[in-house]
Each structure stands twice: as structure tokens, then as C-alpha cells.
Design an enzyme around this catalytic site. Structure first.
Site, PDB file in Angstrom:
ATOM      1  N   LYS A   9       0.800  -1.309   0.040  1.00 37.14           N
ATOM      2  CA  LYS A   9      -0.088   0.044   0.172  1.00 37.14           C
ATOM      3  C   LYS A   9       0.773   1.208  -0.075  1.00 37.14           C
ATOM      4  CE  LYS A   9      -3.455  -2.365   2.821  1.00 37.14           C
ATOM      5  NZ  LYS A   9      -4.172  -2.316   4.025  1.00 37.14           N
ATOM      6  N   PHE A  57     -16.157   1.673   7.965  1.00 36.94           N
ATOM      7  CA  PHE A  57     -14.704   2.039   7.635  1.00 36.94           C
ATOM      8  C   PHE A  57     -14.520   1.752   6.210  1.00 36.94           C
ATOM      9  CE2 PHE A  57     -14.902  -2.280   9.053  1.00 36.94           C
ATOM     10  CZ  PHE A  57     -14.439  -3.114   7.928  1.00 36.94           C
ATOM     11  N   ARG A  85      -0.194 -14.554   4.381  1.00 39.29           N
ATOM     12  CA  ARG A  85      -1.058 -14.350   5.530  1.00 39.29           C
ATOM     13  C   ARG A  85      -0.366 -14.224   6.771  1.00 39.29           C
ATOM     14  NH1 ARG A  85      -5.318 -11.368   4.449  1.00 39.29           N
ATOM     15  NH2 ARG A  85      -6.274 -12.049   6.394  1.00 39.29           N
ATOM     16  N   THR A  91      -3.716  -7.803  11.258  1.00 39.11           N
ATOM     17  CA  THR A  91      -4.130  -6.640  10.496  1.00 39.11           C
ATOM     18  C   THR A  91      -3.712  -5.216  11.267  1.00 39.11           C
ATOM     19  OG1 THR A  91      -6.087  -7.831   9.602  1.00 39.11           O
ATOM     20  CG2 THR A  91      -6.264  -5.069   9.439  1.00 39.11           C
ATOM     21  N   ARG A 102       4.024  -6.501   9.058  1.00 41.51           N
ATOM     22  CA  ARG A 102       3.500  -5.461  10.125  1.00 41.51           C
ATOM     23  C   ARG A 102       4.056  -5.460  11.483  1.00 41.51           C
ATOM     24  NH1 ARG A 102      -2.490  -7.779   7.927  1.00 41.51           N
ATOM     25  NH2 ARG A 102      -2.613  -6.360   5.862  1.00 41.51           N
ATOM     26  N   ASN A 112      -1.027  -0.084   7.813  1.00 43.19           N
ATOM     27  CA  ASN A 112      -0.578  -1.505   7.794  1.00 43.19           C
ATOM     28  C   ASN A 112       0.096  -2.191   6.675  1.00 43.19           C
ATOM     29  OD1 ASN A 112      -2.816  -2.392   5.976  1.00 43.19           O
ATOM     30  ND2 ASN A 112      -3.822  -3.500   7.686  1.00 43.19           N
ATOM     31  N   HIS A 115      -1.484  -5.702   1.647  1.00 46.11           N
ATOM     32  CA  HIS A 115      -2.827  -6.419   1.587  1.00 46.11           C
ATOM     33  C   HIS A 115      -2.463  -7.925   0.974  1.00 46.11           C
ATOM     34  CE1 HIS A 115      -6.875  -7.617   0.368  1.00 46.11           C
ATOM     35  NE2 HIS A 115      -6.444  -7.976  -0.734  1.00 46.11           N
TER      36      HIS A 115
END
EC number: 2.7.4.6
Length: 133
Positions: A9, A57, A85, A91, A102, A112, A115
Site C-alpha cells: 500500500k 470504515f 497471510r 491486520t 506488520r 498497515n 494486503h
């Protein structure tokens, strides 16, 4: 071989963490099959996060993912979805274990960093959205 979508991101791009994140993916035996840096359109963001459309959100998710360039990757490997994952961590960076992307690198929500698709069905849908076909 299983394939999944991984997005770095805008916060990861801004903080120059692209290489570090890719290194961690490759060190887990995963291969990068497609990679592109792109701006996510509002339309793509809304489709990508469609499952959250009715949640409070949703707007914040769309704003965040469209605010800066992202790196989209088609990642392949044995059990790629689960490997990614686990490597990403929880998250919320405050709850992510040390040794995860993270846990080691992210600052706070919503920043974070990454994705990753959460199921084979999500991976197929998200890879189609970001890479076509």
C-alpha cells in the site's frame, strides 16, 4: 502452484519498503510472477473492497488505497495464500507478532503496509481485478 494477490500500500511505497517486503516474500520461497506500480482508481478500490461496502470504515479504506501509488503483485508458491497471510501478521500492527511484515515495519492503522488475499476465491477475484484475465 497457488497464486495470490499482494499489495504494498501507499505507506509502504512512501516509506521505501518495497524491496524489503519483496525480499521477505522471496525468502519464504514465493515467486513474484507479475508486478506493477499503479494508482488505484476509486472504481477499482470500491470493487476491491466491495465486501466492506456497508461497514463504517469503507470510505476510509477507499480513500487510503487511492491516496498514493501501490505495488500490485501476483505471487506464486506452495500454499502461497497462507504463507503470505502468516508473513503479513495481524491486520492491526499493534497486534502483529515480531518477525512479521506488520509487526516489524508497520506503524499504526490504517497504515498497515500490505494486503494479501484471504482465500482462493478472493485471490482469483482480486488477481482478475488487478491483472485482468
Amino acid at each position: 502452484m497457488e497464486q495470490t494477490l499482494v499489495l504494498i500500500k501507499g505507506d509502504g511505497v512512501r516509506r521505501r519498503l518495497i524491496g524489503e517486503i519483496i525480499r521477505r516474500l522471496e525468502n519464504k520461497g514465493l515467486a513474484i510472477r507479475d508486478l506493477k506500480m499503479m494508482r488505484v482508481s476509486r472504481e477499482l478500490a470500491e470493487e476491491h473492497y466491495a465486501e466492506h461496502r456497508e461497514k463504517p470504515f469503507f470510505g476510509e479504506l477507499v480513500e487510503f488505497i487511492t491516496s498514493a501509488p501501490v505495488v500490485a503483485m501476483r505471487v506464486e508458491g506452495e500454499g502461497a495464500i497462507g504463507v503470505v497471510r502468516n508473513l503479513m501478521g495481524a491486520t492491526d500492527p499493534a497486534k502483529a507478532a515480531p518477525g512479521t511484515i506488520r509487526g516489524d515495519l508497520a506503524l499504526s492503522m490504517p497504515d498497515n503496509l500490505v494486503h494479501g488475499s484471504d482465500s482462493p476465491q478472493s485471490a482469483a477475484r482480486e488477481l482478475r481485478l488487478f491483472f485482468g484475465g
